[in-house]
Design a protein around this motif. Sequence first.
Motif, short mmCIF file in Angstrom:
data_model
loop_
_atom_site.label_atom_id
_atom_site.label_comp_id
_atom_site.label_asym_id
_atom_site.label_seq_id
_atom_site.Cartn_x
_atom_site.Cartn_y
_atom_site.Cartn_z
N PHE A 67 67.77 99.57 52.03
CA PHE A 67 68.71 99.94 50.98
C PHE A 67 69.27 98.74 50.23
O PHE A 67 69.55 98.82 49.03
CB PHE A 67 69.88 100.73 51.55
N CYS A 68 69.47 97.63 50.93
CA CYS A 68 70.14 96.50 50.28
C CYS A 68 69.63 95.19 50.88
O CYS A 68 69.45 95.09 52.09
CB CYS A 68 71.66 96.62 50.48
N ILE A 69 69.42 94.21 50.00
CA ILE A 69 69.05 92.85 50.40
C ILE A 69 69.95 91.91 49.62
O ILE A 69 70.09 92.05 48.41
CB ILE A 69 67.58 92.54 50.07
N LYS A 70 70.52 90.94 50.32
CA LYS A 70 71.35 89.95 49.63
C LYS A 70 71.18 88.59 50.31
O LYS A 70 71.51 88.42 51.48
CB LYS A 70 72.83 90.35 49.66
N PHE A 71 70.60 87.64 49.55
CA PHE A 71 70.56 86.27 50.02
C PHE A 71 71.97 85.70 49.93
O PHE A 71 72.74 86.05 49.04
CB PHE A 71 69.62 85.41 49.18
N TRP A 72 72.31 84.82 50.85
CA TRP A 72 73.63 84.22 50.83
C TRP A 72 73.54 82.80 51.36
O TRP A 72 72.51 82.40 51.88
CB TRP A 72 74.63 85.04 51.63
N LEU A 90 58.13 88.76 51.77
CA LEU A 90 58.64 87.55 51.14
C LEU A 90 57.55 87.04 50.19
O LEU A 90 56.41 86.84 50.61
CB LEU A 90 58.95 86.50 52.22
N TRP A 91 57.91 86.85 48.92
CA TRP A 91 56.97 86.43 47.87
C TRP A 91 57.35 85.06 47.33
O TRP A 91 58.54 84.76 47.19
CB TRP A 91 56.97 87.41 46.71
N SER A 92 56.37 84.27 46.98
CA SER A 92 56.60 83.01 46.29
C SER A 92 56.70 83.29 44.79
O SER A 92 55.89 84.03 44.23
CB SER A 92 55.45 82.03 46.53
N ASP A 116 65.89 90.86 46.22
CA ASP A 116 66.83 89.82 45.83
C ASP A 116 66.10 88.48 45.79
O ASP A 116 65.15 88.26 46.53
CB ASP A 116 68.02 89.74 46.80
N PHE A 117 66.57 87.61 44.88
CA PHE A 117 66.04 86.27 44.74
C PHE A 117 66.82 85.32 45.64
O PHE A 117 68.04 85.44 45.77
CB PHE A 117 66.19 85.78 43.29
N ALA A 118 66.12 84.36 46.25
CA ALA A 118 66.79 83.31 47.02
C ALA A 118 67.62 82.48 46.05
O ALA A 118 67.34 82.44 44.85
CB ALA A 118 65.75 82.44 47.71
N PRO A 119 68.68 81.82 46.54
CA PRO A 119 69.56 81.06 45.66
C PRO A 119 68.85 80.02 44.79
O PRO A 119 69.27 79.76 43.67
CB PRO A 119 70.53 80.38 46.62
N LEU A 159 62.58 88.36 48.06
CA LEU A 159 62.42 89.23 49.22
C LEU A 159 62.49 90.68 48.74
O LEU A 159 63.46 91.06 48.08
CB LEU A 159 63.52 88.96 50.26
N CYS A 160 61.47 91.46 49.06
CA CYS A 160 61.41 92.87 48.67
C CYS A 160 61.47 93.75 49.91
O CYS A 160 60.81 93.46 50.92
CB CYS A 160 60.12 93.17 47.92
N GLY A 161 62.24 94.83 49.82
CA GLY A 161 62.30 95.83 50.86
C GLY A 161 61.61 97.09 50.37
O GLY A 161 61.66 97.42 49.18
N TYR A 162 60.99 97.80 51.29
CA TYR A 162 60.17 98.95 50.91
C TYR A 162 60.66 100.24 51.57
O TYR A 162 61.41 100.22 52.53
CB TYR A 162 58.70 98.69 51.30
#
Length: 121
Positions: free
Chosen positions: A77-82, A55-57, A36-39, A45-48
Amino acid sequence: MGTSRSVALVFDYGQTSVQKLGTAKEQEYGAVTAMDFAPNNDILLCGYEKGHLVLWSLVKKNEHLKTIAPVDISPIFCIKFWKEGTNNAIVSNGNGAVYLYEFNYKFFQWVADKKMLLNHG
């Protein structure tokens, strides 16, 4: 888009490849299973498959900001920036655990504070 070769591909709105994020180091983490992308769209942010978070720039090409080792060897399984204006992300894994990660840039490095929201046990 995440790949089975531990690489995240970033495309623009015209479906043109913009960045390829990943090095030989991430190959040991398994496939990219969530992202998911930061707002503000400056970090990803990638999960493996093996439970790592990276965390990537997106501002500097292929710049690795932070790696978080897995709590347990279970795919993300899931990533969500909020929460607009912050770098907070909710992350769930294959064992059913849900965590809140708060990413901040302090003293010239990225740090991640983790809080368990839901226990898998």
